[in-house]
Scaffold this motif. Sequence first.
Motif, short mmCIF file in Angstrom:
data_model
loop_
_atom_site.label_atom_id
_atom_site.label_comp_id
_atom_site.label_asym_id
_atom_site.label_seq_id
_atom_site.Cartn_x
_atom_site.Cartn_y
_atom_site.Cartn_z
N ASP A 283 0.77 -1.12 0.08
CA ASP A 283 -0.07 0.09 -0.12
C ASP A 283 0.86 1.15 0.02
O ASP A 283 0.66 2.36 -0.76
CB ASP A 283 -0.73 0.00 1.27
N PHE A 284 1.97 1.31 0.78
CA PHE A 284 2.81 2.39 0.91
C PHE A 284 3.39 2.68 -0.45
O PHE A 284 3.48 3.96 -1.03
CB PHE A 284 3.84 1.99 1.73
N THR A 285 3.92 1.62 -1.27
CA THR A 285 4.55 1.88 -2.61
C THR A 285 3.58 2.23 -3.47
O THR A 285 3.79 3.05 -4.52
CB THR A 285 5.29 0.64 -3.07
N GLN A 286 2.38 1.91 -3.37
CA GLN A 286 1.34 2.03 -4.50
C GLN A 286 0.92 3.64 -4.36
O GLN A 286 0.46 4.23 -5.42
CB GLN A 286 -0.05 1.20 -4.31
N GLY A 287 0.88 4.02 -3.15
CA GLY A 287 0.69 5.53 -2.86
C GLY A 287 1.66 6.44 -3.57
O GLY A 287 1.56 7.28 -4.47
N TYR A 288 3.03 6.01 -3.49
CA TYR A 288 4.18 6.63 -4.35
C TYR A 288 3.81 6.45 -5.80
O TYR A 288 4.08 7.35 -6.62
CB TYR A 288 5.53 6.36 -4.01
N ALA A 289 3.48 5.42 -6.27
CA ALA A 289 3.30 4.86 -7.64
C ALA A 289 2.07 5.66 -8.30
O ALA A 289 2.33 6.28 -9.35
CB ALA A 289 2.71 3.40 -7.91
N ARG A 290 1.15 6.21 -7.35
CA ARG A 290 0.21 6.93 -7.93
C ARG A 290 0.67 8.41 -8.34
O ARG A 290 0.37 9.09 -9.13
CB ARG A 290 -1.18 7.07 -6.66
N PHE A 291 1.46 8.76 -7.37
CA PHE A 291 2.29 10.32 -7.57
C PHE A 291 2.99 10.30 -9.00
O PHE A 291 3.19 11.13 -9.71
CB PHE A 291 2.89 10.49 -6.17
N ALA A 292 3.61 9.12 -8.98
CA ALA A 292 4.73 9.16 -10.08
C ALA A 292 4.20 8.85 -11.39
O ALA A 292 4.64 9.19 -12.61
CB ALA A 292 5.88 7.97 -9.90
N LYS A 293 2.87 8.38 -11.39
CA LYS A 293 2.04 8.14 -12.52
C LYS A 293 0.72 8.79 -12.58
O LYS A 293 0.04 8.26 -13.21
CB LYS A 293 1.91 6.41 -12.81
N LEU A 294 0.71 10.10 -12.38
CA LEU A 294 -0.47 10.84 -12.52
C LEU A 294 -0.85 11.06 -13.86
O LEU A 294 0.16 11.59 -14.47
CB LEU A 294 0.02 12.06 -11.56
N PRO A 295 -1.99 10.67 -14.12
CA PRO A 295 -2.26 10.75 -15.37
C PRO A 295 -2.60 12.39 -16.15
O PRO A 295 -2.76 13.05 -15.00
CB PRO A 295 -3.49 9.83 -15.78
N PRO A 296 -2.62 12.71 -17.06
CA PRO A 296 -2.86 14.09 -17.77
C PRO A 296 -4.24 14.50 -17.48
O PRO A 296 -5.00 13.33 -17.28
CB PRO A 296 -2.83 13.96 -19.07
N PRO A 297 -4.63 15.43 -16.89
CA PRO A 297 -6.09 15.71 -16.49
C PRO A 297 -7.00 15.81 -17.62
O PRO A 297 -6.73 16.15 -18.69
CB PRO A 297 -5.98 17.27 -15.99
N VAL A 298 -8.22 15.25 -17.27
CA VAL A 298 -9.15 15.15 -18.18
C VAL A 298 -10.04 16.32 -17.60
O VAL A 298 -11.14 16.02 -16.88
CB VAL A 298 -9.89 13.93 -18.32
N CYS A 299 -10.28 17.50 -18.32
CA CYS A 299 -10.84 18.62 -17.98
C CYS A 299 -12.29 18.68 -18.31
O CYS A 299 -12.48 18.33 -19.45
CB CYS A 299 -10.26 19.99 -18.23
N GLU A 300 -13.43 18.97 -17.56
CA GLU A 300 -14.65 19.34 -18.07
C GLU A 300 -15.43 20.30 -17.16
O GLU A 300 -14.57 20.83 -16.14
CB GLU A 300 -15.34 17.91 -17.82
#
Length: 441
Positions: A283-300
């Motif tokens: 869970d700890f590494t997944q939290g960092y992975a989400r930061f490292a792989k933040l997808p481009p924003p899909v604005c609406e």
Amino acid sequence: MPRTSVEGRIFACALFAVAIGTGLPFALQELGADARLAWSAGLLLAMVTTWLLLRPLTRSLNRALSSLQSGLLNFRDGDFSISLALKRNDQLGELAELYNEVGEILRRERAHIHQRELLLDTVIQSSPLALLLIDHSEHIIYANTSARHLLHGGRPLQGHTLAQILPHCPPELAQAIEKKQDGLTSYLDKESSHTLHISNSTFVLNSQKHRLILLREMTRELTRAEVQVWKKVIRLISHELNNSLAPISSMAHSGKMLSEKLHSEQLAGVFDVIAERCRHLTDFTQGYARFAKLPPPVCEEVSWHKLVSRLQPLQPFQLQGNVPARPGYFDPAQMEQALLNLLKNAAESGSAEEEITLRIETDVHGQLLTVSDRGTGMSEKVLQQALLPFFSTKPQGVGLGLALCREIVDAHDGQIQLHNRAGGGLQISLWLPWAKGNPAH
């Protein structure tokens, strides 16, 4: 019509005068006059005739030459607006036409140069690069808008000396400019850290040595580069940890099943602890992975009322002011995550729940979301590092909350600002521009 040369006109006048001057003596001698008297009268008549014929020509030549002289004096003074109105059918007429053609060419060239100078000045004045031009006596003779705002609060700089301006600048920046340093320099201004690249060069202008200083704001570029390095490190560490955690977890599960067959509760407990720590580390590494792989924003378009109603149950806060009538424009999931992180931080800062507020404002340029609290605030050192990954003042913090907020705001081409409030507490502002395809109403 063929042009008549000035030389030809003078020759014709002289020839006509000679013909009269020589014809008169012969006529007088035929009438019985004395030869010497006749030739004297003929010479006098020839002189008078020559003067009468050449006078209009010389007067016209003098006027034309005077006009040419005045025009050339205007050229020397840089005035190309005067044209000669000489309508002559001779070389002076040709010279006047050539003068007018040169004047027209010079006028067009000057207008073209002026337009290019205006364009260059507009580009320099609107450039984010601060530019200072200093003469040999250390007087500032040119400064663009960025330089005025950076060094003098937007006030004019021309005419001032560096010695008059530098005391009003941050000490680190003033020292770097005074010592003619090239490279990066950092300073703290209103609780925000800035990094500038300074470049010095000298050149000769109007036979005098001048110094050109260029100041470029590098904070955003360096921050993005730093975050990219952190992301690369995080991805590498996460990859290696996941490669090890998967077999460890599998072996822990197999060990527990074996311990159950052996009816060893103590051994089963050991494998349970191993499995639990594996899940925690995953869970700890997944939290960092989400930061490292933040997808481009899909604005609406997003309803502000809907956003507030989704955040209220997750982390209570007070809505300050009214929400704008116009909906927001951003990635709702990412912005909800960013605001939730900020509201949780506010709650953990020691602030009372009723002192945690969210204010939403919009204008023609963008959207401003401000989270405020009355907690302990941040020290100067913490403010400089608060947005960096892995930095946290909490004993069990992982240093991702504010870093993730900054990543989300940067992905929206926005800005995040942190500063302590008067009377205690912290205020964090998120500014997001309207998208190009979503112009302001």
